[in-house]
Enzyme design. Structure first.
Site, short mmCIF file in Angstrom:
data_model
loop_
_atom_site.label_atom_id
_atom_site.label_comp_id
_atom_site.label_asym_id
_atom_site.label_seq_id
_atom_site.Cartn_x
_atom_site.Cartn_y
_atom_site.Cartn_z
N SER A 48 6.27 -6.12 -1.65
CA SER A 48 5.13 -6.96 -1.90
C SER A 48 5.64 -7.72 -3.56
O SER A 48 6.05 -6.42 -4.08
CB SER A 48 4.16 -6.33 -2.00
OG SER A 48 2.78 -6.96 -2.37
N LYS A 82 12.31 -6.89 0.71
CA LYS A 82 11.86 -7.46 -0.29
C LYS A 82 10.80 -7.07 -0.51
O LYS A 82 9.66 -7.26 0.37
CB LYS A 82 11.90 -9.16 0.41
CG LYS A 82 10.39 -9.86 -0.87
CD LYS A 82 9.58 -11.03 -0.16
CE LYS A 82 8.70 -10.64 -0.02
NZ LYS A 82 7.47 -10.53 -1.04
N CYS A 117 -3.54 1.46 6.88
CA CYS A 117 -3.37 0.33 7.14
C CYS A 117 -4.10 1.56 8.05
O CYS A 117 -5.00 0.61 10.03
CB CYS A 117 -1.97 0.30 7.83
SG CYS A 117 -0.84 1.64 8.24
N ASN A 176 0.99 -1.20 0.12
CA ASN A 176 -0.37 -0.11 -0.39
C ASN A 176 0.59 1.51 0.45
O ASN A 176 0.22 2.42 -0.62
CB ASN A 176 -0.88 0.05 0.91
CG ASN A 176 -0.42 -0.03 2.28
OD1 ASN A 176 1.02 -0.55 2.65
ND2 ASN A 176 -0.87 0.26 3.35
N GLU A 204 7.65 2.16 14.19
CA GLU A 204 8.35 2.50 13.45
C GLU A 204 8.38 4.40 13.63
O GLU A 204 7.14 5.00 14.31
CB GLU A 204 8.17 2.06 12.50
CG GLU A 204 8.35 1.19 12.02
CD GLU A 204 7.64 0.26 10.13
OE1 GLU A 204 7.29 1.03 9.29
OE2 GLU A 204 8.98 -0.68 9.68
N GLU A 214 4.55 -4.44 11.99
CA GLU A 214 3.39 -3.40 11.47
C GLU A 214 2.42 -4.05 11.11
O GLU A 214 2.11 -4.06 9.76
CB GLU A 214 4.00 -2.22 10.48
CG GLU A 214 5.11 -1.74 11.24
CD GLU A 214 4.94 -0.72 12.64
OE1 GLU A 214 3.95 -0.73 12.81
OE2 GLU A 214 5.83 -0.78 13.42
P1 NDP Z 1 0.72 -9.60 2.94
O1 NDP Z 1 0.58 -9.76 4.52
O2 NDP Z 1 -0.57 -10.38 2.58
O3 NDP Z 1 2.17 -9.41 2.62
C1 NDP Z 1 2.84 -8.59 3.11
C2 NDP Z 1 5.01 -9.23 2.84
O4 NDP Z 1 4.05 -10.69 3.45
C3 NDP Z 1 4.69 -9.10 1.14
O5 NDP Z 1 5.89 -9.06 1.50
C4 NDP Z 1 4.41 -10.36 1.00
O6 NDP Z 1 5.06 -11.46 -0.31
C5 NDP Z 1 5.27 -11.34 1.97
N1 NDP Z 1 4.49 -12.19 2.91
C6 NDP Z 1 3.58 -13.22 2.81
N2 NDP Z 1 3.68 -14.35 3.07
C7 NDP Z 1 4.69 -14.38 3.40
C8 NDP Z 1 5.63 -15.47 4.70
N3 NDP Z 1 4.92 -16.32 4.85
N4 NDP Z 1 7.02 -14.79 5.34
C9 NDP Z 1 7.47 -13.39 4.66
N5 NDP Z 1 6.72 -12.87 4.43
C10 NDP Z 1 5.34 -13.00 3.55
O7 NDP Z 1 0.22 -7.63 3.45
P2 NDP Z 1 -0.60 -7.33 2.18
O8 NDP Z 1 0.96 -7.04 1.46
O9 NDP Z 1 -1.53 -7.60 1.93
O10 NDP Z 1 -0.75 -5.86 2.97
C11 NDP Z 1 -1.70 -4.92 3.50
C12 NDP Z 1 -1.98 -5.68 4.79
O11 NDP Z 1 -0.49 -4.81 5.71
C13 NDP Z 1 -2.89 -4.43 5.78
O12 NDP Z 1 -3.37 -5.56 6.50
C14 NDP Z 1 -2.12 -3.45 6.63
O13 NDP Z 1 -3.14 -3.23 7.62
C15 NDP Z 1 -1.12 -3.49 6.78
N6 NDP Z 1 -0.11 -2.44 6.53
C16 NDP Z 1 0.30 -2.43 8.31
C17 NDP Z 1 0.93 -1.38 8.08
C18 NDP Z 1 1.00 -0.61 9.77
O14 NDP Z 1 1.49 0.14 9.31
N7 NDP Z 1 0.97 -0.94 10.89
C19 NDP Z 1 0.71 -0.13 6.70
C20 NDP Z 1 0.86 -0.56 5.80
C21 NDP Z 1 -0.06 -1.56 5.62
P3 NDP Z 1 3.80 -11.10 -1.41
O15 NDP Z 1 2.81 -10.17 -0.82
O16 NDP Z 1 5.28 -11.04 -2.36
O17 NDP Z 1 3.43 -12.32 -1.48
#
Ligand code: NDP
Length: 505
Positions: A182, A180, A288, A157, A475, A254
């Site tokens: 997304s 890494k 988020c 995002n 953070e 986060e």
């Molecule tokens: P995901 O949890 O689907 O993915 C986050 C990252 O983790 C991606 O790079 C993903 O790879 C990777 N990933 C997936 N599975 C694994 C694993 N088993 N081990 C290590 N890494 C893994 O989140 P989204 O990308 O869908 O992001 C949206 C979410 O992020 C929402 O819930 C939002 O609230 C949260 N968010 C929180 C923030 C905060 O500061 N608290 C800020 C921004 C977002 P890939 O996607 O390439 O498969």
């Protein structure tokens, strides 16, 4: 239409200060057209090992540079990033679907703000320890040391902002990073890596690996990684934290939220409506900290809804590069399907009252590509706490209005209990003219990021992190730097005695 533009060159990984290609690739897709932008190399086990090794090799030199020297290099990177703001923002718009009006004024800038903040902080004592005089001839001093090679794993995002919020304090503290992004938004990473190199960050200090969750999992379980800084969903975060715990790694998590925005009876209604819109429709609701549960006194409900509806035309979908567009498509087709299914559930199963938007025609802003992931900003009202749309994170432009009664003298207790009635605790806000009341509500709210009479600003100086299932650690701010260090305490005895116990024998 979309962001189109020319087909981009294939995106490699970035290891030891150089582009690194692999044979397997995946596609990066433009959310406004669903057309491929380019292919991106996928990291295999060998590339991940190489990136971690590069970090370990670079660590001894980078961690030994003085904070002032690191600061100078990071400030140079910040100035290159600022000079290339619009170009990077255009790329971010292409990759995420966010309107250029947003990426050019928020995404790159708020990332660079954090880089500058930490560069200045380390040059002005931010990594200093403390000294405590115990006795005239004995004292304790503490030091802060970098951790080693850290993994940064980002969500889709705020791609470049997340990359900077992680790499800035990581590198400033003297660590190296393997980052890494997304797989839905990979394009910023190579740009950032090359800018770091241009600014003088030594090879191996900032490395990029690309790919899906399995690549992230290789990092979280890698014995060469000292810390995992993760941004993503709660469910993924639990898996990541468990994997990191097995190796006793430091973590920052986060994660997601379902944040309450409380409008009290004396609130300035215009400002509350603006806050509620900001908390739901900015970035097409893909934030988020979104305040998706809007608590409104039942006595004000009609007036609140009227003003909200009057302002909704200000949320303007359209071609993403058009400066007047402030509402883009959702990031990907799977996410579009997910948000759509929540709206359908809200209408058909939760039976919430649809006040605005929904799934009916017309869904497409004029001048946009029908193949893009366009969804309408949607408002449900008369919602209840038990509905699925008020309980689960939708991560899209879906506001739920929850009326409350003020007839009981204890209404505030009930209201705060409802606001806290979620497993998550990322953000919260209150709108009121009574500043004493605002602080007492804030004191009882179970969330890490809170606002009074505003919503959404998250400057470099403000530590941000979730409570409960929304995360671990913070953070930004001074605390955000400490999260990339480990402490050492040294007791110095200058009186010639090793202690009193045996000396007395
Ligand atoms: P995901 O949890 O689907 O993915 C986050 C990252 O983790 C991606 O790079 C993903 O790879 C990777 N990933 C997936 N599975 C694994 C694993 N088993 N081990 C290590 N890494 C893994 O989140 P989204 O990308 O869908 O992001 C949206 C979410 O992020 C929402 O819930 C939002 O609230 C949260 N968010 C929180 C923030 C905060 O500061 N608290 C800020 C921004 C977002 P890939 O996607 O390439 O498969």
């Amino acid at each position: 239409m979309g962001t189109q533009g020319q087909q981009m060159e294939q995106q490699p990984l970035y290891i030891v200060g150089k582009r690194h290609t692999t044979t397997k690739t995946f596609q990066s897709i433009d959310p406004s057209t669903n057309q491929p932008i380019t292919s991106v190399c996928t990291a295999d086990r060998e590339a991940v090992d190489l990136a971690v090794k590069a970090g370990r090799t670079a660590f001894s030199q980078w961690s030994a540079t003085s904070p002032v020297e690191r600061s100078r290099i990071l400030l140079k990177a910040a100035s290159i990033l600022r000079a290339r703001n619009d170009e990077l923002a255009t790329l971010e718009t292409r990759d995420t679907g966010k309107p250029f009006s947003e990426t050019s004024t928020v995404d790159v800038i708020t990332g660079v703000d954090v880089l500058e903040y930490y560069a200045h902080l380390i040059a002005s004592g931010g990594l200093d320890g403390e000294t405590t005089q115990l006795r005239p001839d004995a004292w304790v001093y503490t030091t802060k040391s970098p951790l080693g090679v850290c993994a940064g794993i980002g969500a889709w995002n705020y791609p470049i902002q997340i990359a900077l919020w992680k790499s800035a304090p990581c590198l400033a503290a003297g660590n190296c990073m393997v980052y890494k992004p997304s797989e839905f938004t990979p394009l910023h990473a190579l740009q950032l890596a090359e800018i770091y190199t241009e600014a003088g960050v030594p090879p191996g200090v900032f490395n990029v690996v690309q790919g899906a969750g399995d690549v992230g999992a290789m990092l979280t379980s890698h014995p060469g990684i000292a810390k995992v800084s993760f941004t993503g969903q709660v469910s993924t975060g639990s898996r990541v934290a468990a994997s990191a715990a097995a190796g006793m790694k430091y973590v920052t998590m986060e994660l997601g939220g379902k944040s309450p925005c409380i409008i009290l009876p004396d609130a300035d209604l215009d400002s509350a409506v603006d806050g509620a819109m900001m908390a739901n429709f900015f970035s097409t609701g893909q934030v988020c900290t979104n305040g998706t549960r809007i608590f409104v006194p039942d006595t004000l409900l009609a007036a609140f809804e009227k003003r909200l509806l009057a302002k909704m035309p200000l949320v303007r979908g359209g071609p993403v590069m058009d400066p007047s567009t402030n509402f883009g498509p959702l990031v990907s087709r799977p996410h579009f399907d997910k948000v759509g299914s929540y709206i359908r559930h809200g209408i058909e199963t939760d039976c919430a009252k649809l006040l605005y938007g929904g799934l009916g025609a017309p869904t497409l802003p004029s001048g946009t590509d029908p193949a893009g992931n366009w969804i309408k900003p949607t408002i449900f009202t008369n919602c209840t706490d038990s509905m699925r749309i008020t309980r689960e994170e939708i991560f899209g432009p879906v506001m739920t209005i929850l009326p409350y009664s003020t007839s009981s003298p204890k209404y505030l207790d009930t209201l705060i209990a409802r606001a806290n009635n979620t497993t998550m605790g990322l953000a919260a806000g209150v709108f009121t003219k009574n500043i004493n009341l605002a602080h007492s509500v804030m004191a009882r709210i179970e969330a890490g990021i809170c606002w009074i009479n505003t919503w959404g600003e998250s400057p470099a100086e403000m530590p941000v992190g979730g409570w409960k299932m929304s995360g671990v650690g913070v953070e930004n701010g001074r605390k955000g730097l400490e999260a990339w260090t480990r402490g050492k305490s040294v007791l110095v005895e200058n009186g010639g005695s090793v202690g009193t116990v045996y000396a007395k024998l």
